[in-house]
Design a protein around this motif. Structure first.
Motif, PDB file in Angstrom:
ATOM      1  N   LEU A   5       0.837  -1.196   0.000  1.00  0.00           N
ATOM      2  CA  LEU A   5       0.000   0.000   0.000  1.00  0.00           C
ATOM      3  C   LEU A   5       0.874   1.248   0.000  1.00  0.00           C
ATOM      4  O   LEU A   5       0.601   2.215  -0.718  1.00  0.00           O
ATOM      5  CB  LEU A   5      -0.931   0.004   1.219  1.00  0.00           C
ATOM      6  N   ASN A   6       1.922   1.236   0.786  1.00  0.00           N
ATOM      7  CA  ASN A   6       2.826   2.387   0.848  1.00  0.00           C
ATOM      8  C   ASN A   6       3.472   2.646  -0.510  1.00  0.00           C
ATOM      9  O   ASN A   6       3.595   3.803  -0.937  1.00  0.00           O
ATOM     10  CB  ASN A   6       3.905   2.143   1.904  1.00  0.00           C
ATOM     11  N   ARG A   7       3.870   1.556  -1.203  1.00  0.00           N
ATOM     12  CA  ARG A   7       4.444   1.718  -2.548  1.00  0.00           C
ATOM     13  C   ARG A   7       3.422   2.341  -3.490  1.00  0.00           C
ATOM     14  O   ARG A   7       3.748   3.220  -4.296  1.00  0.00           O
ATOM     15  CB  ARG A   7       4.900   0.366  -3.107  1.00  0.00           C
ATOM     16  N   LEU A  12       1.453   7.113  -6.454  1.00  0.00           N
ATOM     17  CA  LEU A  12       0.455   8.148  -6.741  1.00  0.00           C
ATOM     18  C   LEU A  12       0.994   9.538  -6.425  1.00  0.00           C
ATOM     19  O   LEU A  12       0.813  10.484  -7.199  1.00  0.00           O
ATOM     20  CB  LEU A  12      -0.821   7.898  -5.944  1.00  0.00           C
ATOM     21  N   ARG A  13       1.662   9.650  -5.280  1.00  0.00           N
ATOM     22  CA  ARG A  13       2.220  10.959  -4.896  1.00  0.00           C
ATOM     23  C   ARG A  13       3.225  11.454  -5.942  1.00  0.00           C
ATOM     24  O   ARG A  13       3.278  12.644  -6.259  1.00  0.00           O
ATOM     25  CB  ARG A  13       2.909  10.857  -3.539  1.00  0.00           C
ATOM     26  N   GLU A  14       4.012  10.527  -6.477  1.00  0.00           N
ATOM     27  CA  GLU A  14       5.012  10.901  -7.474  1.00  0.00           C
ATOM     28  C   GLU A  14       4.378  11.442  -8.750  1.00  0.00           C
ATOM     29  O   GLU A  14       4.994  12.201  -9.495  1.00  0.00           O
ATOM     30  CB  GLU A  14       5.888   9.690  -7.813  1.00  0.00           C
ATOM     31  N   GLN A  15       3.140  11.023  -9.003  1.00  0.00           N
ATOM     32  CA  GLN A  15       2.447  11.472 -10.218  1.00  0.00           C
ATOM     33  C   GLN A  15       1.803  12.847 -10.039  1.00  0.00           C
ATOM     34  O   GLN A  15       1.403  13.486 -11.013  1.00  0.00           O
ATOM     35  CB  GLN A  15       1.351  10.463 -10.596  1.00  0.00           C
ATOM     36  N   GLU A 122      -0.408   3.766 -12.389  1.00  0.00           N
ATOM     37  CA  GLU A 122       0.931   3.638 -11.791  1.00  0.00           C
ATOM     38  C   GLU A 122       0.812   3.284 -10.309  1.00  0.00           C
ATOM     39  O   GLU A 122       1.522   2.413  -9.799  1.00  0.00           O
ATOM     40  CB  GLU A 122       1.721   4.939 -11.962  1.00  0.00           C
ATOM     41  N   GLY A 123      -0.089   3.991  -9.616  1.00  0.00           N
ATOM     42  CA  GLY A 123      -0.288   3.717  -8.197  1.00  0.00           C
ATOM     43  C   GLY A 123      -0.944   2.382  -7.954  1.00  0.00           C
ATOM     44  O   GLY A 123      -0.565   1.633  -7.038  1.00  0.00           O
TER      45      GLY A 123
END
Length: 420
Positions: A5-7, A12-15, A122-123
């Motif tokens: 989940l963290n990955r 998502l945050r990176e996007q 991606e997420g």
């Protein structure tokens, strides 16, 4: 919080960059994207509204990147995205979106919803919430060279057959030629006649070409899955082979996502421009026509219509080229409603066709395409994407429709003027 989940949340945050923030800020929830979506229009189910498929990314953005969202999170007024949320959203992101781009085209504020779905995937992929079929295809492609597994024996057998039928040699790994041709697994497995068709056309036009044993597969499952690492690896494989052979260009086959991945996204994925040109097979045929190097004789007398693959036309910009070729070899070419950039998707792209779980929804979505075809009642449908060809073959049979589906490259080759 689990590691997967963290990955996923980190992915998502990176996007979430400035364009994403602009997207969420400017979206006015007008609903036009819903009217453009085959899955919403076929079912009228609000959950298939394209913007709703991005709600989890919107929640991450709002809760972590906006002032009010941060305050709401601290006060417990907004909930974080959980693994259960991602699991629940997986069918929306992978089953009910072919990434056809129709929603993007109608957005009044210019938001690229299609690219946002890619970012959402991606997420999902990083969190382990993706269809098993796409995960398996990506693993086979990465390890064995093709999403269908080891296809070298099949490819060499099909090349041998093409040589036998045409009398024209097809060479592997030949350096210094004009083009390196890549093929989709679908063509190798289902539509190998394209090899003979290209051989005859290229021979007449004086084009030299080769196929690389190291990188013959055009499909990019990483794009469909939403895994940039896989997508980058697959693009780099083609780039390395083309640069090793020193070709002037790489010919992308009749495959939508292959063209999209290599032509438009590839340089960004590998972080540099190519040392060669990327050209779709239909672009090349139209160029040969314009240069007087592609001459045909006679015309098909059937009533034919054309299906525009989303990634090649709407997302890729190839619109008039296939129509100029169609008019060279057809006597009775009729257009459907919404032909061209607003054409309805076949329903199988973006990995949806590989996902067994999506079969019922995919069949429901086909009714928009069926309505197009029913209005013109063609004898046959021509397209320039092998996966559209595959999808249409299957759904036409499912709906007891008698039209056959033809590949444009093969159709052009059939009327090649041998005396010119």
């Amino acid at each position: 919080m689990s590691a997967t989940l963290n990955r996923g949340l980190n992915a998502l945050r990176e996007q979430i960059d400035a364009p994403v923030a602009s997207f969420f800020t400017s979206c006015v929830s007008c609903g036009l994207c819903a009217e453009a979506c085959i899955f919403y229009r076929a079912t009228e189910d609000p959950q298939y509204t394209p913007i709703r498929k991005l709600d989890l990314m919107r929640r991450v953005w709002s809760r972590e990147f906006t002032l009010l969202g941060r305050i709401g999170g601290m006060l417990g007024l907004t909930k974080p995205v959980t693994d259960e949320d991602l699991k629940a959203w997986e069918p929306l992101v992978y089953d009910s979106c072919t990434m056809c781009g129709r929603c993007t085209l109608v957005c009044p504020v210019g938001n690229d919803i299609t690219m946002m779905i890619r970012k959402m995937r991606e997420g999902m992929s990083a969190a382990g919430h993706a269809p098993v079929e796409l995960i398996g295809a990506a693993e086979r492609h990465n390890d064995l060279g093709s999403p269908m597994g080891e296809l070298h024996p099949a490819l060499h057998a099909q090349v041998k057959n093409a040589i036998s039928e045409t009398g024209i040699e097809i060479e592997f790994d030949k350096p210094g030629v004009d083009y390196m041709v890549i093929l989709s697994a679908q063509e190798i497995a289902e539509f190998p006649d394209v090899l003979g068709a290209m051989s005859k056309i290229f021979k007449k036009a004086g084009i030299t070409w080769t196929i690389s044993n190291d990188a013959f597969e055009a499909t990019n499952v990483g794009i469909q899955l939403g895994n940039r690492d896989v997508a980058r690896t697959l693009v780099q494989r083609v780039v390395d082979a083309a640069e090793k052979l020193g070709v002037k260009g790489v010919i992308s086959p009749e495959c939508g996502h292959a063209y999209q991945a290599l032509r438009w996204e590839g340089p960004n994925l590998i972080g540099r421009p190519y040392k060669f040109e990327v050209i779709h097979i239909i672009e090349l045929l139209d160029k040969l026509r314009a240069d007087g190097r592609l001459k045909t004789k006679g015309k098909n007398t059937q009533k034919l219509t054309f299906h525009d693959p989303c990634q090649i036309n709407r997302r890729g910009g190839i619109n008039q080229e296939p129509r100029r070729l169609m008019n060279m070899v057809t006597e009775n070419f009729v257009e459907t409603d919404d032909a061209g950039t607003m054409n309805w998707c076949c329903g199988g792209g973006g990995g949806v066709g590989a996902n067994e779980r999506a079969a019922t929804l995919r069949s429901a979505a086909f009714k928009l395409k069926k309505n197009q075809l029913d209005k013109v009642q063609p004898d046959a449908i021509v397209t320039m994407c092998a996966y559209c060809h595959h999808t249409l073959d299957n759904v036409l049979e499912e709906f007891n429709m008698e039209q056959e589906v033809l590949g444009l490259t093969e159709l052009v080759a059939e009327y090649l003027d041998d005396d010119a």
